[in-house]
Design a protein around this motif. Structure first.
Motif, PDB file in Angstrom:
ATOM      1  N   SER A   1      -6.724  -1.717  -8.164  1.00  0.00           N
ATOM      2  CA  SER A   1      -5.807  -2.523  -7.351  1.00  0.00           C
ATOM      3  C   SER A   1      -4.483  -1.812  -7.113  1.00  0.00           C
ATOM      4  O   SER A   1      -3.886  -1.941  -6.034  1.00  0.00           O
ATOM      5  CB  SER A   1      -5.567  -3.886  -7.998  1.00  0.00           C
ATOM      6  N   GLN A   2      -4.021  -1.054  -8.092  1.00  0.00           N
ATOM      7  CA  GLN A   2      -2.758  -0.328  -7.906  1.00  0.00           C
ATOM      8  C   GLN A   2      -2.933   0.916  -7.040  1.00  0.00           C
ATOM      9  O   GLN A   2      -1.976   1.390  -6.426  1.00  0.00           O
ATOM     10  CB  GLN A   2      -2.165   0.040  -9.267  1.00  0.00           C
ATOM     11  N   SER A   3      -4.154   1.447  -6.988  1.00  0.00           N
ATOM     12  CA  SER A   3      -4.394   2.626  -6.145  1.00  0.00           C
ATOM     13  C   SER A   3      -4.315   2.288  -4.657  1.00  0.00           C
ATOM     14  O   SER A   3      -4.082   3.165  -3.825  1.00  0.00           O
ATOM     15  CB  SER A   3      -5.767   3.232  -6.463  1.00  0.00           C
ATOM     16  N   TRP A   4      -4.497   1.007  -4.309  1.00  0.00           N
ATOM     17  CA  TRP A   4      -4.426   0.610  -2.902  1.00  0.00           C
ATOM     18  C   TRP A   4      -3.072   0.938  -2.285  1.00  0.00           C
ATOM     19  O   TRP A   4      -2.981   1.240  -1.103  1.00  0.00           O
ATOM     20  CB  TRP A   4      -4.701  -0.894  -2.761  1.00  0.00           C
ATOM     21  N   PHE A   5      -2.017   0.865  -3.103  1.00  0.00           N
ATOM     22  CA  PHE A   5      -0.673   1.056  -2.582  1.00  0.00           C
ATOM     23  C   PHE A   5      -0.318   2.522  -2.366  1.00  0.00           C
ATOM     24  O   PHE A   5       0.762   2.833  -1.860  1.00  0.00           O
ATOM     25  CB  PHE A   5       0.347   0.392  -3.519  1.00  0.00           C
ATOM     26  N   LEU A   6      -1.217   3.419  -2.754  1.00  0.00           N
ATOM     27  CA  LEU A   6      -0.994   4.836  -2.499  1.00  0.00           C
ATOM     28  C   LEU A   6      -1.346   5.204  -1.059  1.00  0.00           C
ATOM     29  O   LEU A   6      -0.898   6.230  -0.544  1.00  0.00           O
ATOM     30  CB  LEU A   6      -1.830   5.688  -3.467  1.00  0.00           C
ATOM     31  N   TYR A   7      -2.140   4.362  -0.405  1.00  0.00           N
ATOM     32  CA  TYR A   7      -2.529   4.612   0.976  1.00  0.00           C
ATOM     33  C   TYR A   7      -1.387   4.243   1.932  1.00  0.00           C
ATOM     34  O   TYR A   7      -0.594   3.339   1.662  1.00  0.00           O
ATOM     35  CB  TYR A   7      -3.766   3.794   1.352  1.00  0.00           C
ATOM     36  N   VAL A   8      -1.330   4.951   3.062  1.00  0.00           N
ATOM     37  CA  VAL A   8      -0.387   4.616   4.129  1.00  0.00           C
ATOM     38  C   VAL A   8      -1.143   3.793   5.167  1.00  0.00           C
ATOM     39  O   VAL A   8      -2.083   4.311   5.796  1.00  0.00           O
ATOM     40  CB  VAL A   8       0.197   5.889   4.783  1.00  0.00           C
ATOM     41  N   PRO A   9      -0.794   2.516   5.335  1.00  0.00           N
ATOM     42  CA  PRO A   9      -1.537   1.668   6.275  1.00  0.00           C
ATOM     43  C   PRO A   9      -1.385   2.158   7.719  1.00  0.00           C
ATOM     44  O   PRO A   9      -0.354   2.733   8.087  1.00  0.00           O
ATOM     45  CB  PRO A   9      -0.886   0.293   6.103  1.00  0.00           C
ATOM     46  N   SER A  10      -2.400   1.939   8.528  1.00  0.00           N
ATOM     47  CA  SER A  10      -2.325   2.279   9.943  1.00  0.00           C
ATOM     48  C   SER A  10      -1.475   1.240  10.664  1.00  0.00           C
ATOM     49  O   SER A  10      -1.173   0.162  10.123  1.00  0.00           O
ATOM     50  CB  SER A  10      -3.722   2.326  10.551  1.00  0.00           C
ATOM     51  N   GLU A  11      -1.119   1.533  11.870  1.00  0.00           N
ATOM     52  CA  GLU A  11      -0.278   0.622  12.657  1.00  0.00           C
ATOM     53  C   GLU A  11      -0.990  -0.691  12.962  1.00  0.00           C
ATOM     54  O   GLU A  11      -0.348  -1.726  13.172  1.00  0.00           O
ATOM     55  CB  GLU A  11       0.150   1.297  13.962  1.00  0.00           C
ATOM     56  N   SER A  12      -2.306  -0.650  13.003  1.00  0.00           N
ATOM     57  CA  SER A  12      -3.072  -1.868  13.310  1.00  0.00           C
ATOM     58  C   SER A  12      -3.368  -2.716  12.073  1.00  0.00           C
ATOM     59  O   SER A  12      -3.950  -3.796  12.185  1.00  0.00           O
ATOM     60  CB  SER A  12      -4.388  -1.491  13.997  1.00  0.00           C
ATOM     61  N   ASP A  13      -2.972  -2.218  10.896  1.00  0.00           N
ATOM     62  CA  ASP A  13      -3.259  -2.966   9.661  1.00  0.00           C
ATOM     63  C   ASP A  13      -2.437  -4.251   9.613  1.00  0.00           C
ATOM     64  O   ASP A  13      -1.261  -4.273   9.968  1.00  0.00           O
ATOM     65  CB  ASP A  13      -2.923  -2.108   8.443  1.00  0.00           C
ATOM     66  N   TRP A  14      -3.073  -5.312   9.173  1.00  0.00           N
ATOM     67  CA  TRP A  14      -2.386  -6.593   8.993  1.00  0.00           C
ATOM     68  C   TRP A  14      -2.511  -7.119   7.567  1.00  0.00           C
ATOM     69  O   TRP A  14      -1.813  -8.046   7.178  1.00  0.00           O
ATOM     70  CB  TRP A  14      -2.976  -7.643   9.947  1.00  0.00           C
ATOM     71  N   ALA A  15      -3.379  -6.492   6.772  1.00  0.00           N
ATOM     72  CA  ALA A  15      -3.682  -7.035   5.440  1.00  0.00           C
ATOM     73  C   ALA A  15      -2.743  -6.528   4.344  1.00  0.00           C
ATOM     74  O   ALA A  15      -2.477  -7.245   3.367  1.00  0.00           O
ATOM     75  CB  ALA A  15      -5.122  -6.706   5.067  1.00  0.00           C
ATOM     76  N   MET A  16      -2.240  -5.288   4.476  1.00  0.00           N
ATOM     77  CA  MET A  16      -1.498  -4.681   3.377  1.00  0.00           C
ATOM     78  C   MET A  16      -0.295  -5.500   2.908  1.00  0.00           C
ATOM     79  O   MET A  16      -0.074  -5.629   1.700  1.00  0.00           O
ATOM     80  CB  MET A  16      -1.064  -3.262   3.744  1.00  0.00           C
ATOM     81  N   PRO A  17       0.528  -6.073   3.808  1.00  0.00           N
ATOM     82  CA  PRO A  17       1.659  -6.872   3.318  1.00  0.00           C
ATOM     83  C   PRO A  17       1.238  -8.025   2.410  1.00  0.00           C
ATOM     84  O   PRO A  17       1.871  -8.289   1.388  1.00  0.00           O
ATOM     85  CB  PRO A  17       2.306  -7.387   4.614  1.00  0.00           C
ATOM     86  N   SER A  18       0.150  -8.698   2.782  1.00  0.00           N
ATOM     87  CA  SER A  18      -0.342  -9.811   1.962  1.00  0.00           C
ATOM     88  C   SER A  18      -0.922  -9.310   0.643  1.00  0.00           C
ATOM     89  O   SER A  18      -0.703  -9.901  -0.420  1.00  0.00           O
ATOM     90  CB  SER A  18      -1.404 -10.606   2.720  1.00  0.00           C
ATOM     91  N   ILE A  19      -1.686  -8.209   0.723  1.00  0.00           N
ATOM     92  CA  ILE A  19      -2.258  -7.614  -0.484  1.00  0.00           C
ATOM     93  C   ILE A  19      -1.142  -7.174  -1.430  1.00  0.00           C
ATOM     94  O   ILE A  19      -1.199  -7.407  -2.650  1.00  0.00           O
ATOM     95  CB  ILE A  19      -3.152  -6.402  -0.124  1.00  0.00           C
ATOM     96  N   ARG A  20      -0.119  -6.550  -0.858  1.00  0.00           N
ATOM     97  CA  ARG A  20       1.002  -6.079  -1.674  1.00  0.00           C
ATOM     98  C   ARG A  20       1.728  -7.254  -2.334  1.00  0.00           C
ATOM     99  O   ARG A  20       2.128  -7.180  -3.496  1.00  0.00           O
ATOM    100  CB  ARG A  20       1.969  -5.264  -0.814  1.00  0.00           C
ATOM    101  N   ALA A  21       1.905  -8.341  -1.575  1.00  0.00           N
ATOM    102  CA  ALA A  21       2.609  -9.510  -2.097  1.00  0.00           C
ATOM    103  C   ALA A  21       1.894 -10.089  -3.320  1.00  0.00           C
ATOM    104  O   ALA A  21       2.529 -10.583  -4.255  1.00  0.00           O
ATOM    105  CB  ALA A  21       2.738 -10.578  -1.014  1.00  0.00           C
ATOM    106  N   VAL A  22       0.567 -10.023  -3.306  1.00  0.00           N
ATOM    107  CA  VAL A  22      -0.205 -10.581  -4.425  1.00  0.00           C
ATOM    108  C   VAL A  22      -0.350  -9.589  -5.568  1.00  0.00           C
ATOM    109  O   VAL A  22      -0.036  -9.886  -6.718  1.00  0.00           O
ATOM    110  CB  VAL A  22      -1.605 -11.027  -3.940  1.00  0.00           C
TER     111      VAL A  22
END
Length: 240
Positions: free
Chosen positions: A99-120
């Motif tokens: 779960s912490q490795s997800w934040f190492l990725y740079v989201p694409s411009e079309s991504d909508w999920a990362m802010p919510s994933i990060r918040a949780v």
């Protein structure tokens, strides 16, 4: 509504534990142990108010892990119960790293999920580490105490099968007290004021008292399942 959902959740989750044991034996409980520890680490960040108390909804899934180890202790032995605890620890560590490795990725411009994933999940490392330490300590203690109660009652009354309710409740109620106290301190100290911490601890333990008393019939049913399976296996073993 929260109260009704909690009650139904306990019934459904305990029912799946029994169904898993009926269909797959100890393997079903091992699988459920891993699933429950991962989901409980997510649910633990969700706070609700039910029965007039503030609490985390992760309490119910943590409670089923104690039911799992008690079923395994009663029907499969101490070694199997400890194995379920180790599986739960392994799954928690894996989930924490992943779960912490997800934040190492740079989201694409079309991504909508990362802010919510990060918040949780950005706030979960402390929760997961706290639950990992508490889970390991309280579960291993629960298995140890279960078999201590079992040895005591067998020696005292000369019957290995009697007093299941005593070893079940006598081990889990004490283990859950340790679980609630340690988790409240490790996960929430410094985040909430003392009164809120006491409320979280008290409400958590009250829920655990309820879930512990409810899991006693489940352990009896699991032993009945085990007896029937072993009874069916005996004639086959005799023929062999």
């Amino acid at each position: 509504m929260n109260e009704l959902i909690l009650i139904l959740s306990v019934i459904v989750i305990y029912g799946f534990a029994l169904l898993g044991y009926f269909l797959f034996g100890r393997s079903g409980l091992y699988a459920l142990s891993g699933i429950a520890t991962i989901f409980a680490n997510i649910e633990v960040v969700i706070m609700i108010k039910a029965f007039g108390l503030e609490q985390t909804i992760g309490n119910v899934l943590f409670a089923v892990t104690f039911l799992i180890t008690d079923i395994l202790s009663e029907c499969e032995g101490k070694k199997s119960a400890n194995k379920a605890v180790i599986i739960g620890i392994f799954c928690s560590v894996f989930f924490l790293i992943l779960s912490q490795s997800w934040f190492l990725y740079v989201p694409s411009e079309s991504d909508w999920a990362m802010p919510s994933i990060r918040a949780v999940f950005e706030n979960t490392p402390r929760m997961i580490m706290a639950s990992l330490v508490v889970y390991a300590a309280s579960q291993l203690f629960d298995v140890w105490l279960y078999h201590k109660w079992w040895a005591f009652t067998e020696k005292k009354f000369g019957d290995k099968r009697r007093f299941l309710w005593l070893r079940n409740n006598g081990s889990t109620l004490i283990s859950q007290l340790i679980n609630s106290l340690l988790f409240t301190v490790l996960a929430f100290a410094g985040t909430y004021d003392i009164l809120t911490l006491l409320s979280i601890f008290g409400s958590g333990y009250i829920i655990f008292i309820f879930t512990t008393l409810l899991d006693t019939p489940a352990v009896y049913l699991a032993r009945l399942i085990s007896d029937k399976k072993k009874g069916k296996a005996l004639p086959l073993a005799g023929k062999e």
